[in-house]
Design an enzyme around this catalytic site. Structure first.
Site, short mmCIF file in Angstrom:
data_model
loop_
_atom_site.label_atom_id
_atom_site.label_comp_id
_atom_site.label_asym_id
_atom_site.label_seq_id
_atom_site.Cartn_x
_atom_site.Cartn_y
_atom_site.Cartn_z
N ASN A 163 0.87 -1.18 0.00
CA ASN A 163 0.00 0.00 0.00
C ASN A 163 0.90 1.23 0.00
O ASN A 163 1.56 1.52 0.99
CB ASN A 163 -0.89 -0.05 1.26
CG ASN A 163 -1.79 1.17 1.38
OD1 ASN A 163 -1.83 2.02 0.49
ND2 ASN A 163 -2.51 1.25 2.49
N LYS B 159 0.02 4.25 -0.03
CA LYS B 159 -0.60 5.39 0.69
C LYS B 159 -0.34 6.67 -0.12
O LYS B 159 -0.55 6.65 -1.33
CB LYS B 159 -0.06 5.46 2.12
CG LYS B 159 -0.24 4.12 2.86
CD LYS B 159 0.04 4.19 4.32
CE LYS B 159 -0.15 2.80 4.93
NZ LYS B 159 -0.05 2.80 6.39
N HIS C 171 -9.61 0.65 5.26
CA HIS C 171 -8.29 0.90 5.88
C HIS C 171 -8.45 1.87 7.05
O HIS C 171 -9.24 2.81 7.00
CB HIS C 171 -7.32 1.47 4.83
CG HIS C 171 -5.91 1.44 5.32
ND1 HIS C 171 -5.41 2.41 6.18
CD2 HIS C 171 -4.90 0.56 5.11
CE1 HIS C 171 -4.16 2.11 6.46
NE2 HIS C 171 -3.82 0.99 5.83
N GLU D 288 -5.17 -5.39 10.51
CA GLU D 288 -4.15 -4.36 10.70
C GLU D 288 -4.45 -3.60 11.99
O GLU D 288 -5.26 -2.65 11.98
CB GLU D 288 -4.17 -3.37 9.53
CG GLU D 288 -3.82 -3.97 8.19
CD GLU D 288 -3.30 -2.91 7.22
OE1 GLU D 288 -2.19 -3.10 6.73
OE2 GLU D 288 -3.98 -1.90 6.99
N GLY E 146 2.56 1.93 10.84
CA GLY E 146 3.49 3.04 10.68
C GLY E 146 4.26 3.39 11.94
O GLY E 146 4.91 4.43 12.00
N SER F 274 3.52 -2.55 10.45
CA SER F 274 4.98 -2.60 10.68
C SER F 274 5.61 -3.94 10.28
O SER F 274 6.51 -4.43 10.94
CB SER F 274 5.30 -2.25 12.14
OG SER F 274 4.95 -0.90 12.40
P1 13P Z 1 3.03 0.04 7.76
O1 13P Z 1 3.59 -1.17 7.08
O2 13P Z 1 3.73 1.30 7.41
O3 13P Z 1 2.86 -0.16 9.23
O4 13P Z 1 1.54 0.22 7.17
C1 13P Z 1 0.68 -0.86 7.16
C2 13P Z 1 -0.54 -0.49 6.40
O5 13P Z 1 -1.29 0.37 6.80
C3 13P Z 1 -0.78 -1.19 5.13
O6 13P Z 1 -2.06 -0.93 4.65
#
Ligand code: 13P
Length: 234
Positions: free
Chosen positions: A7, A9, A91, A160, A166, A196
């Protein structure tokens, strides 16, 4: 066979997305990677990418319309232009930062289900529920199943935990195992873990029972790192 998803983002441009996809596609072909890999670029970078049959490009978000007057949103007309039939829904950043509520998320889910999209549906508890214990966490996730068809054959579920996204702090192995076992009782859909996931923990996470793959943010944004992650899972 594991499912690996990236992702992006709010990262990467059109140019760097195209380079990234080309790099991953070439690596998958050269190394005979037969796992399913999903990439979710920002909507400005969506395009008609020619990829191997195991590499799929999806949308991070789309409104539940074909087209119309929804300033700042895209509809399926914009996805159809590029043959995109995969979407992320639910999400935590859309739930908690953009304020999407369960009613709207269910509406979105059902719209894209009716169109036969592959849906990666995300659930996960904030820190408060995590600290309140397992039943609080499971109760919170149960509410995120409101209006969602867990028997939909285009469904991929992603667990998640919000507090792990993050932050560099992944959910503990035992906790992932516990939640995934509970989720596997509710659906036969593949269940990904996200939060993470990195090169140094992917091997351990991917081998947990009922973990069918990973949905990765930060650690997937550099193509070489993502290549390593895919290699570790193959
Ligand atoms: P991180 O891998 O940065 O923690 O993000 C996970 C996420 O939100 C994937 O959709």
């Amino acid at each position: 066979m594991k499912i690996i998803a990236s992702n992006f983002k709010t990262n990467h441009t059109r140019a760097t997305t195209a380079q990234f996809i080309h790099r991953i596609d070439k690596f998958m072909i050269d190394d005979n990677i037969t796992q399913t890999v999903y990439l979710f670029p920002p909507s400005t970078a969506l395009d008609s990418f020619e990829t191997n049959q195991n590499l799929h490009i999806g949308a991070q978000n789309c409104h539940w319309v074909k087209s119309g007057s929804y300033t700042g949103e895209i509809g399926t007309q914009q996805l159809d232009e590029f043959g995109i039939k995969t979407i992320l829904i639910g999400h935590s950043e859309r739930r908690h930062t953009m304020g999407e509520n369960q009613k709207d998320i269910a509406k979105k889910f059902n719209y894209f289900k009716a169109l036969g999209y592959r849906i990666i549906y995300c659930v996960g508890e904030p820190l408060e529920q995590k600290q309140a214990g397992l039943s609080s966490t499971l109760g919170y996730i149960q509410e995120q199943f409101g209006g969602i068809d867990l028997t939909y054959d285009g469904l991929i579920l992603a667990y998640e935990p919000v507090w792990a996204i993050g932050t560099g702090i992944s959910c503990g192995i035992d906790d992932i195992a516990t939640i995934h076992k509970k989720l596997a009782k509710k659906t036969t859909a593949p269940i990904l873990y996200g939060g993470s996931v990195k090169q140094d923990n992917i091997k351990e996470i991917i081998n947990i029972p009922n973990v069918d793959g990973a949905l990765i943010g930060t650690a997937s944004w550099v193509a070489d790192d993502f290549v390593n992650i895919i290699k570790f899972c193959n």
